[in-house]
Scaffold this motif. Structure first.
Motif, mmCIF file in Angstrom:
data_model
loop_
_atom_site.group_PDB
_atom_site.id
_atom_site.type_symbol
_atom_site.label_atom_id
_atom_site.label_comp_id
_atom_site.label_asym_id
_atom_site.label_seq_id
_atom_site.Cartn_x
_atom_site.Cartn_y
_atom_site.Cartn_z
ATOM 1 N N ALA A 89 3.594 -9.367 -32.334
ATOM 2 C CA ALA A 89 4.768 -8.954 -33.102
ATOM 3 C C ALA A 89 5.428 -7.833 -32.314
ATOM 4 N N THR B 158 0.092 -6.056 -31.700
ATOM 5 C CA THR B 158 1.363 -5.531 -31.219
ATOM 6 C C THR B 158 1.127 -4.227 -30.462
ATOM 7 N N THR C 111 -0.722 -13.962 -31.237
ATOM 8 C CA THR C 111 0.665 -13.681 -31.581
ATOM 9 C C THR C 111 0.925 -12.195 -31.387
ATOM 10 N N GLY D 3 8.988 -7.919 -33.697
ATOM 11 C CA GLY D 3 8.417 -7.181 -34.816
ATOM 12 C C GLY D 3 9.501 -6.738 -35.782
ATOM 13 N N ILE E 127 0.760 -10.684 -40.952
ATOM 14 C CA ILE E 127 0.272 -11.967 -40.420
ATOM 15 C C ILE E 127 -1.202 -12.138 -40.756
ATOM 16 N N ASN F 286 12.219 -17.757 -37.360
ATOM 17 C CA ASN F 286 10.919 -17.979 -37.987
ATOM 18 C C ASN F 286 10.530 -19.451 -38.047
ATOM 19 N N THR G 111 9.163 -10.687 -38.173
ATOM 20 C CA THR G 111 7.944 -10.649 -39.005
ATOM 21 C C THR G 111 8.265 -10.321 -40.461
ATOM 22 N N HIS G 112 9.257 -9.469 -40.686
ATOM 23 C CA HIS G 112 9.574 -9.011 -42.036
ATOM 24 C C HIS G 112 10.820 -9.673 -42.627
ATOM 25 N N GLN H 189 2.509 -6.132 -37.307
ATOM 26 C CA GLN H 189 1.750 -7.385 -37.271
ATOM 27 C C GLN H 189 0.966 -7.624 -38.551
ATOM 28 N N SER I 153 6.048 -13.410 -41.185
ATOM 29 C CA SER I 153 4.601 -13.303 -41.002
ATOM 30 C C SER I 153 3.873 -14.446 -41.691
ATOM 31 N N VAL J 257 4.103 -17.552 -39.633
ATOM 32 C CA VAL J 257 3.087 -17.570 -38.582
ATOM 33 C C VAL J 257 1.737 -17.974 -39.166
#
Lengths: 181, 387
Positions: free
Chosen positions: B105, B79, B103, B167, B34, B138, B171-172, B31, B8, B11
Motif C-alpha cells: 500500500a 507499506t 501487496t 496507499g 487489508i 480498485n 486502499t481507503h 495497509q 483494502s 484486495v
C-alpha cells in the motif's frame, strides 16, 4: 458528475457519510466513489471526506476542489477553515444548525440550507450522531439519490435496531428538506 | 458480482479466492485494513488459511518465505517502513525463487514521518528480483492478485510478485468492484506446484552458501527468468481478459495515444486523474495522451519505445525519485531510448510526494509548461516559499 465535500470533526462520521452517499448512489444504478481526506485521525480535529456520483465510471482521484454540494457537520468549523472554498454558484451548502441560513452570512451565491440534524438524531436515534440524518437531508434537498437507496445503505451498514433508527432519521430529514427543494 | 467496497477489501477478496495457505502480516497504516479484512475472512471460516501473527514485518516476510519454501501459497501486505524492514528477507525470497505475493500500500518513507502516499517505498526494491506491478484502481488491484500468483508460480519464472496500490488513495477509497467468484478463480488459477519444496522425506537445503563459483549464475538465472516473465505477464493478462472480460493493458496501456504529440507517462492511481485531465485538454484541441506503466519489473523498455518513439514530448510523472540522481522511471525510459535513432524530448517530474494531492489543474499546468520547454527534475507544486 456531482461532487460532494463533507466537513466535520473526527468522530462525527464524515467518512461514513461519504461512503453511505456513494453506496446508495451505487445501489441507485449510478457510478460513485468515496474517500477520506486521510488526515491523522483524532477526535475533534477538522476532517473532510469526499464523494462523487456520475453516470460514468469515476476515474479522477483529486480531492474535491469545486463541490456541487457541501455538508457542514459542525458550523463552528466555518470560522476556523475555509469550508466554502470552491463551492459552485449553483451549488448547495447544507449545515447542521437550528439557526436560519441567513444568520451565517455566508459569502456565497450558492443556496444555503440548515437542518437541526443533531436534534433529529438525538430524538430518533437517541445519540447526537447526525451523519446519516445529514445524508438524508442532502438527498431531500437535491434529489441526488433516492431515499430508499440511502435507507438501504444505512441498514446494510448498521444492521438491526441501530440501522432502523438511522433509517427513520434519514426519512425524517429527507421529508423536511424535500419541501424546500 | 458487482459490489461497492473499500480498496483494502477488494484486495482481501482478490487474495482470498486465490486460496493462500498462509497469510502473515504486521499492521501498518495504510495497509492495515487489508490484513484486518483477511483475518476476518479466516475467522469467519470463509478463507481456509493459516493467519500467522508476527512481531514485525521482518517476521511476516520470514513466515511467508518459509510457507512458500514448504510448497504453500503465501501472502503478505505492508507499506513504507514495514517494507523496508522486510528488505533483507525480500532478497532472500527472490534469491530462493519463491513465488509468493506481497501487496504494498504505497506510502512515503520517513523522516519526517509521513503516512501518506507516494512510491518511495516500492522503488527501493526495484533491484531485488521481484516482479513489480502497479494498479490504477480498485477493480484492477482486485484482479491483479490472481494474475500475480499465476505469473509468479509459472515454473520457468518462479519469482515473487509485488502488487502496488496507492496507499489511502486506493486502499481507503470505496468504489464499485466486480468481485471474482471462487469457482471462476479456481478455473483460472491452478494449485501451486513448486519446482522444489522443503520435504522431511526428501530433505534439501534452500538458500545455502552460494560460493563464488555458483553465485554469479544464480543472478544470471534470475535475470533470465525476469526477461521470460514479460511474455508470461502478457499471456496471463490475455487469459484473464478471455475469462473475465476485463483488460488493463498488459505491461503498458495507452490512453488517447493515436495522434498524441505530448504524452504523460505514469504509474498507479494518478493515471485516472491524468485521463480526466487529458479529456479536458483534448476538448481544448491539445493533442495529448497517457502511457500507463503497469509493470515496472521486468522493465518494459521495448514496449515503451514502441509506444513513444513517434511522440514529440514525454512528461514522466513520478511519485518517487532517486535522491541525488533523477526519477527511476524517467532514467530507465531515457536509457531505453539510448540506442534508438528517434527519441522524444523527455521531462522528469516529481509529484505527490508524501501524499500531496495532485489536481487536474496542476497536471494541466505541467502540460503547458512542458509544451513550452523541457522540464528537468521538476517538483510539481513545489512551495517556493518553503525552500
Amino acid at each position: 458528475m456531482k461532487e460532494i465535500r463533507i466537513h466535520g470533526r473526527g468522530g462525527q462520521g464524515a467518512v461514513t457519510a461519504a461512503v453511505l452517499l456513494a453506496d446508495a448512489a451505487f445501489h441507485d444504478g449510478k457510478f460513485s466513489q468515496a474517500f477520506p481526506s486521510f488526515g491523522s485521525e483524532r477526535m475533534g480535529a477538522p476532517v473532510q471526506s469526499f464523494c462523487r456520483v456520475d453516470d460514468h465510471r469515476v476515474r479522477t482521484r483529486e480531492q474535491v476542489y469545486t463541490p456541487d454540494y457541501l455538508i457542514i457537520q459542525d458550523w463552528t468549523l466555518i470560522s476556523a477553515i475555509d469550508c466554502l472554498h470552491g463551492l459552485k454558484e449553483d451549488g448547495l451548502c447544507l449545515i447542521d444548525s437550528e439557526k436560519e441560513p441567513g444568520e451565517f452570512k455566508l459569502d456565497t451565491k450558492a443556496r444555503v440550507v440548515t437542518i437541526p440534524a443533531t436534534a433529529i438524531a438525538r430524538e430518533i436515534i437517541g445519540r447526537p450522531i447526525q451523519n446519516t440524518t445529514l445524508v438524508g437531508a442532502l438527498c431531500g434537498a437535491t434529489g441526488l439519490i433516492s431515499v430508499d437507496a440511502v435507507k438501504q445503505s444505512v441498514q446494510n451498514r448498521f444492521p438491526g435496531p441501530v440501522g432502523e433508527k438511522n433509517a427513520q432519521a434519514v426519512q425524517k430529514a429527507f421529508d423536511l428538506m424535500k419541501g424546500g427543494r | 458480482m458487482k459490489e461497492f467496497i473499500e480498496g483494502s477489501m477488494a484486495v482481501a477478496r482478490g487474495v482470498a479466492v486465490c486460496r493462500p495457505h498462509v497469510v502473515s502480516a504486521y499492521p501498518i497504516t495504510p495497509q492495515t485494513h487489508i490484513v484486518e479484512h483477511l483475518s476476518e475472512l479466516v475467522a469467519d471460516g470463509i478463507l481456509d488459511s493459516q493467519f500467522i501473527n508476527v512481531e514485525s514485518e521482518f517476521g511476516a516476510a520470514s513466515v511467508v518465505l518459509g510457507a512458500a519454501a514448504a510448497g504453500g501459497r503465501a501472502f503478505s501486505a505492508t507499506t513504507s517502513q514495514g517494507l523496508l524492514l522486510m528488505g533483507e528477507v525480500l532478497y532472500n525470497i527472490s534469491g530462493m525463487r519463491l513465488p509468493l505475493v506481497i501487496t504494498v500500500a504505497n506510502r512515503a518513507v520517513s523522516a519526517p514521518i509521513n503516512i501518506w502516499n507516494d512510491h518511495s517505498d516500492a522503488m527501493v526494491f526495484r533491484d531485488a528480483g521481484w516482479i513489480m506491478l502497479f494498479a490504477e484502481d480498485n477493480q484492477e488491484v482486485h484482479d491483479m492478485h490472481i494474475q500475480a500468483y499465476k505469473i509468479g508460480e509459472t515454473r520457468e519464472i518462479s519469482l515473487p510478485v509485488m502488487v502496488n496500490m496507492d496507499g489511502f488513495i486506493l486502499t481507503h477509497a470505496y468504489e464499485p468492484v466486480d468481485t471474482i467468484s471462487q469457482k471462476d478463480a479456481d478455473d483460472f488459477l491452478p494449485p501451486f506446484d513448486p519446482v522444489v519444496k522443503l520435504d522431511v522425506d526428501n530433505p534439501l537445503t534452500m538458500g545455502p552458501l552460494g560460493e563464488p563459483q555458483w553465485y554469479l549464475e544464480t543472478r544470471y538465472r534470475i535475470q533470465q527468468a525476469m526477461l521470460e516473465a514479460k511474455p508470461v505477464v502478457k499471456q496471463v493478462a490475455k487469459e484473464f481478459k478471455e475469462k473475465f472480460g476485463r483488460w488493463y493493458g498488459d505491461v503498458i496501456d495507452g490512453y488517447r495515444m493515436d495522434d498524441a504529440e505530448i504524452v504523460y507517462v505514469a504509474m498507479g492511481s494518478i493515471c485516472g486523474t491524468i485521463k480526466d485531465t487529458i479529456d479536458e485538454l483534448r476538448d481544448k484541441g491539445e493533442k495529448v495522451g497517457l502511457l500507463k506503466i503497469r509493470m515496472f519489473r521486468p522493465f518494459p523498455g521495448e514496449e515503451i519505445i514502441d509506444a513513444l518513439k513517434d511522440k514529440q514530448k514525454v512528461i514522466v510523472l513520478e511519485k518517487a525519485l532517486s535522491l541525488g540522481a533523477s526519477g527511476m522511471l524517467s532514467d530507465e525510459i531515457k536509457a531505453a531510448f539510448y540506442a534508438t535513432p528517434h527519441r522524444p524530448e523527455i521531462s522528469s517530474t516529481f509529484a505527490g510526494l508524501g501524499g500531496r494531492d495532485i489536481s487536474k489543474t496542476s497536471l494541466a499546468d505541467l502540460y503547458h509548461k512542458v509544451k513550452g520547454e523541457r522540464q528537468d527534475n521538476m517538483f510539481v507544486d513545489l512551495k517556493e516559499e518553503l525552500v
